[in-house]
Design a protein around this motif. Structure first.
Motif, PDB file in Angstrom:
ATOM      1  N   GLY A   1       0.816  -1.211   0.000  1.00 58.24           N
ATOM      2  CA  GLY A   1       0.000   0.000   0.000  1.00 58.24           C
ATOM      3  C   GLY A   1       0.848   1.258   0.000  1.00 58.24           C
ATOM      4  N   LEU A   2       1.871   1.311   0.845  1.00 54.78           N
ATOM      5  CA  LEU A   2       2.759   2.475   0.880  1.00 54.78           C
ATOM      6  C   LEU A   2       3.505   2.631  -0.440  1.00 54.78           C
ATOM      7  CD1 LEU A   2       4.256   2.093   4.483  1.00 54.78           C
ATOM      8  CD2 LEU A   2       2.312   3.474   3.755  1.00 54.78           C
ATOM      9  N   GLY A   3       3.958   1.511  -0.988  1.00 55.82           N
ATOM     10  CA  GLY A   3       4.686   1.567  -2.253  1.00 55.82           C
ATOM     11  C   GLY A   3       3.840   2.081  -3.392  1.00 55.82           C
ATOM     12  N   PHE A   4       2.575   1.646  -3.461  1.00 59.82           N
ATOM     13  CA  PHE A   4       1.691   2.073  -4.544  1.00 59.82           C
ATOM     14  C   PHE A   4       1.459   3.582  -4.505  1.00 59.82           C
ATOM     15  CE2 PHE A   4      -0.355  -2.388  -4.660  1.00 59.82           C
ATOM     16  CZ  PHE A   4       0.529  -2.791  -5.634  1.00 59.82           C
ATOM     17  N   VAL A   5       1.258   4.133  -3.309  1.00 58.94           N
ATOM     18  CA  VAL A   5       1.011   5.569  -3.202  1.00 58.94           C
ATOM     19  C   VAL A   5       2.228   6.357  -3.677  1.00 58.94           C
ATOM     20  CG1 VAL A   5       0.582   7.470  -1.596  1.00 58.94           C
ATOM     21  CG2 VAL A   5      -0.685   5.341  -1.363  1.00 58.94           C
ATOM     22  N   LEU A   6       3.407   5.977  -3.222  1.00 60.46           N
ATOM     23  CA  LEU A   6       4.623   6.685  -3.619  1.00 60.46           C
ATOM     24  C   LEU A   6       4.890   6.535  -5.116  1.00 60.46           C
ATOM     25  CD1 LEU A   6       6.910   5.730  -0.591  1.00 60.46           C
ATOM     26  CD2 LEU A   6       5.877   7.964  -1.050  1.00 60.46           C
ATOM     27  N   GLN A   7       4.666   5.347  -5.652  1.00 64.08           N
ATOM     28  CA  GLN A   7       4.873   5.140  -7.086  1.00 64.08           C
ATOM     29  C   GLN A   7       3.914   5.982  -7.915  1.00 64.08           C
ATOM     30  OE1 GLN A   7       4.500   0.859  -7.466  1.00 64.08           O
ATOM     31  NE2 GLN A   7       6.711   0.618  -7.612  1.00 64.08           N
ATOM     32  N   GLN A   8       2.652   6.020  -7.510  1.00 61.18           N
ATOM     33  CA  GLN A   8       1.676   6.782  -8.288  1.00 61.18           C
ATOM     34  C   GLN A   8       1.971   8.271  -8.232  1.00 61.18           C
ATOM     35  OE1 GLN A   8      -0.990   8.945  -7.353  1.00 61.18           O
ATOM     36  NE2 GLN A   8      -1.973   9.001  -9.372  1.00 61.18           N
TER      37      GLN A   8
ATOM     38  N   HIS B   1       4.819   2.149 -22.589  1.00 63.08           N
ATOM     39  CA  HIS B   1       6.123   1.932 -23.226  1.00 63.08           C
ATOM     40  C   HIS B   1       7.150   1.627 -22.137  1.00 63.08           C
ATOM     41  CE1 HIS B   1       5.127   3.047 -27.354  1.00 63.08           C
ATOM     42  NE2 HIS B   1       4.398   4.036 -26.871  1.00 63.08           N
ATOM     43  N   TRP B   2       8.143   0.807 -22.500  1.00 66.01           N
ATOM     44  CA  TRP B   2       9.148   0.414 -21.518  1.00 66.01           C
ATOM     45  C   TRP B   2       9.974   1.602 -21.032  1.00 66.01           C
ATOM     46  CZ3 TRP B   2       8.237  -3.997 -19.405  1.00 66.01           C
ATOM     47  CH2 TRP B   2       7.641  -5.023 -20.156  1.00 66.01           C
ATOM     48  N   ARG B   3      10.047   2.673 -21.836  1.00 66.30           N
ATOM     49  CA  ARG B   3      10.828   3.832 -21.388  1.00 66.30           C
ATOM     50  C   ARG B   3      10.184   4.510 -20.182  1.00 66.30           C
ATOM     51  NH1 ARG B   3       8.851   5.543 -26.469  1.00 66.30           N
ATOM     52  NH2 ARG B   3       7.152   7.070 -26.316  1.00 66.30           N
ATOM     53  N   LEU B   4       8.897   4.208 -19.926  1.00 62.05           N
ATOM     54  CA  LEU B   4       8.262   4.736 -18.724  1.00 62.05           C
ATOM     55  C   LEU B   4       9.017   4.273 -17.477  1.00 62.05           C
ATOM     56  CD1 LEU B   4       5.997   6.044 -17.073  1.00 62.05           C
ATOM     57  CD2 LEU B   4       4.670   3.940 -17.360  1.00 62.05           C
ATOM     58  N   LEU B   5       9.369   2.989 -17.438  1.00 61.67           N
ATOM     59  CA  LEU B   5      10.107   2.472 -16.287  1.00 61.67           C
ATOM     60  C   LEU B   5      11.489   3.113 -16.190  1.00 61.67           C
ATOM     61  CD1 LEU B   5       9.173  -1.323 -16.480  1.00 61.67           C
ATOM     62  CD2 LEU B   5       8.053   0.504 -15.185  1.00 61.67           C
TER      63      LEU B   5
ATOM     64  N   ALA C   1      -5.272  -1.322 -14.696  1.00 62.39           N
ATOM     65  CA  ALA C   1      -5.103  -1.810 -13.326  1.00 62.39           C
ATOM     66  C   ALA C   1      -5.754  -3.179 -13.148  1.00 62.39           C
ATOM     67  CB  ALA C   1      -5.696  -0.809 -12.340  1.00 62.39           C
ATOM     68  N   LEU C   2      -6.908  -3.391 -13.767  1.00 62.06           N
ATOM     69  CA  LEU C   2      -7.538  -4.712 -13.733  1.00 62.06           C
ATOM     70  C   LEU C   2      -6.627  -5.762 -14.360  1.00 62.06           C
ATOM     71  CD1 LEU C   2     -11.263  -3.966 -14.676  1.00 62.06           C
ATOM     72  CD2 LEU C   2     -10.440  -4.923 -12.515  1.00 62.06           C
ATOM     73  N   ALA C   3      -6.038  -5.417 -15.505  1.00 61.16           N
ATOM     74  CA  ALA C   3      -5.129  -6.346 -16.186  1.00 61.16           C
ATOM     75  C   ALA C   3      -3.921  -6.658 -15.305  1.00 61.16           C
ATOM     76  CB  ALA C   3      -4.681  -5.754 -17.522  1.00 61.16           C
ATOM     77  N   ALA C   4      -3.362  -5.623 -14.667  1.00 59.33           N
ATOM     78  CA  ALA C   4      -2.224  -5.844 -13.773  1.00 59.33           C
ATOM     79  C   ALA C   4      -2.618  -6.720 -12.594  1.00 59.33           C
ATOM     80  CB  ALA C   4      -1.679  -4.507 -13.274  1.00 59.33           C
ATOM     81  N   GLY C   5      -3.819  -6.513 -12.061  1.00 66.78           N
ATOM     82  CA  GLY C   5      -4.295  -7.326 -10.950  1.00 66.78           C
ATOM     83  C   GLY C   5      -4.423  -8.795 -11.319  1.00 66.78           C
TER      84      GLY C   5
ATOM     85  N   VAL D   1       5.712  -7.371 -16.577  1.00 65.22           N
ATOM     86  CA  VAL D   1       4.611  -6.846 -17.388  1.00 65.22           C
ATOM     87  C   VAL D   1       3.565  -6.184 -16.490  1.00 65.22           C
ATOM     88  CG1 VAL D   1       2.762  -7.434 -18.995  1.00 65.22           C
ATOM     89  CG2 VAL D   1       4.995  -8.539 -19.211  1.00 65.22           C
ATOM     90  N   GLY D   2       3.276  -6.819 -15.343  1.00 67.67           N
ATOM     91  CA  GLY D   2       2.338  -6.213 -14.410  1.00 67.67           C
ATOM     92  C   GLY D   2       2.827  -4.865 -13.914  1.00 67.67           C
ATOM     93  N   LEU D   3       4.123  -4.736 -13.677  1.00 71.23           N
ATOM     94  CA  LEU D   3       4.697  -3.462 -13.237  1.00 71.23           C
ATOM     95  C   LEU D   3       4.490  -2.387 -14.292  1.00 71.23           C
ATOM     96  CD1 LEU D   3       6.378  -1.932 -11.098  1.00 71.23           C
ATOM     97  CD2 LEU D   3       8.426  -2.658 -12.346  1.00 71.23           C
ATOM     98  N   LEU D   4       4.731  -2.715 -15.552  1.00 74.24           N
ATOM     99  CA  LEU D   4       4.524  -1.744 -16.623  1.00 74.24           C
ATOM    100  C   LEU D   4       3.059  -1.320 -16.701  1.00 74.24           C
ATOM    101  CD1 LEU D   4       5.441  -0.152 -19.117  1.00 74.24           C
ATOM    102  CD2 LEU D   4       5.067  -2.228 -20.479  1.00 74.24           C
ATOM    103  N   LEU D   5       2.158  -2.288 -16.592  1.00 73.29           N
ATOM    104  CA  LEU D   5       0.728  -1.979 -16.683  1.00 73.29           C
ATOM    105  C   LEU D   5       0.276  -1.092 -15.531  1.00 73.29           C
ATOM    106  CD1 LEU D   5      -0.764  -5.435 -17.769  1.00 73.29           C
ATOM    107  CD2 LEU D   5      -0.407  -3.407 -19.194  1.00 73.29           C
ATOM    108  N   VAL D   6       0.717  -1.423 -14.320  1.00 70.38           N
ATOM    109  CA  VAL D   6       0.228  -0.662 -13.173  1.00 70.38           C
ATOM    110  C   VAL D   6       0.851   0.731 -13.148  1.00 70.38           C
ATOM    111  CG1 VAL D   6       1.938  -1.307 -11.396  1.00 70.38           C
ATOM    112  CG2 VAL D   6      -0.450  -0.958 -10.763  1.00 70.38           C
ATOM    113  N   GLN D   7       2.115   0.875 -13.571  1.00 76.46           N
ATOM    114  CA  GLN D   7       2.711   2.206 -13.619  1.00 76.46           C
ATOM    115  C   GLN D   7       2.060   3.046 -14.710  1.00 76.46           C
ATOM    116  OE1 GLN D   7       4.666   3.140 -11.152  1.00 76.46           O
ATOM    117  NE2 GLN D   7       4.523   1.029 -10.405  1.00 76.46           N
TER     118      GLN D   7
END
Length: 314
Positions: free
Chosen positions: A15-22, A35-39, A164-168, A208-214
């Motif tokens: 939960g803490l990680g998601f807030v900071l990442q968003q 796109h992968w350059r997002l990461l 987010a559904l896809a990442a979940g 892949v989930g990381l890319l989708l959620v970010q």
């Protein structure tokens, strides 16, 4: 008791990680979406790296919990990550919990309790063979691709929810395959694990989930993505666990009714909490950040539908 503590600790870190990442992803260029350059761009932001550190800690703790307990027990507990996300969001936005917030907390807590008590998740069933593994993986991957394809045709706010559904879905599959990997490691050793496909599928699903959620975090406020992510992951994980791990749930009529009610309460609870004003990027937070009066809701206007997800830093 150890499984509960590990799972709740994992939920806290996630939960803490998601807030900071968003909060960091909202500042990434829109052209980076999916796109992968997002990461690569996010890796330059200290706030995102801190959030990723929390997320990785949560994944390690959840793997330890999955090693000691069934997926169908751990997944509902991991859904409480939204409570910890809301706690941090409350500090950031200085919003009180209020009736709707407490209602969401109560629904989520009761839903988790009802599902665990009624279902009494246990292992010991015969694990599925390779064919069943591939069938379940194929279904989850197919649904993920369908959601991503549909998301690309929608406005950013709706796109964030589907991503987010896809990442979940992928994270739920990752949790089930993580348990398969840890079981094989304990029974057959590291060499057998490295020769199997499951650990590599765990890594692929995670990346892949990381890319989708970010991308979902970048596209819209947290309230549009985190509830969907939090609701989809346990449902996917439980389905995968029953599908190929041999997890068992009570199947008496009364137990099934309570399990269904618990899952519905979990889904409604995460939606209510996710749309609470204390979540970053909510309507009230966005209006305050741009100096608009409370009764002026620019996000409802078609011409501004894609522009308010950025917040003050966007």
């Amino acid at each position: 008791m150890a499984v509960f503590l590990l799972a709740l600790s994992a939920a806290c870190c996630l939960g803490l990680g998601f807030v900071l990442q968003q909060h960091a992803a909202q500042r990434a260029p829109r052209t980076d979406l999916l796109h992968w350059r997002l990461l690569l761009d996010l890796m330059r932001m200290p706030e995102w790296l801190l959030g990723t550190g929390f997320m990785v800690s949560g994944l390690i703790l959840s793997a330890l919990a999955l090693n000691q307990g069934e997926v169908s027990l751990v997944e509902p507990l991991l859904a409480t990550n939204l409570l910890f996300a809301m706690a941090l969001s409350r500090v950031l936005t200085r919003q009180t919990l209020g009736r709707s917030g407490w209602a969401g907390v109560l629904l989520l807590g009761l839903g988790v309790t009802a599902f665990i008590v009624a279902g009494r998740p246990t292992g010991g069933g015969a694990p599925g063979g390779e064919l069943r593994h591939w069938l379940v993986v194929g279904i989850v991957v197919g649904l993920t691709l369908l959601l991503v394809s549909l998301a690309r045709r929608l406005p950013l706010f709706e796109e964030a929810t589907l991503l987010a559904l896809a990442a979940g879905l992928l994270y739920g599959l990752q949790d089930a395959l993580t348990r398969t990997t840890t079981q094989r490691l304990g029974h057959n050793g590291l060499e057998a694990v490295l020769r199997s496909w499951q650990p590599y599928a765990v890594i692929a699903a995670g990346v892949v989930g990381l890319l989708l959620v970010q991308s979902a975090f970048e596209a819209a406020p947290l309230r549009m993505s985190l509830p969907a992510l939090t609701a989809a992951q346990p449902l996917s994980g439980i389905a995968c666990a029953v599908g190929f791990l041999g997890d068992r749930l009570r199947v008496t009529p009364g137990a099934l009714v309570w399990q269904a009610a618990g899952l519905v309460a979990i889904v409604i609870g995460v939606i209510v909490i996710g749309r609470h004003p204390a979540m970053p990027g909510s309507v009230r937070d966005t209006l305050e950040s741009i100096g608009a009066p409370p009764d002026d809701r620019p996000e409802d206007r078609p011409e501004n539908g894609n522009g308010l997800g950025n917040g003050p830093d966007g």
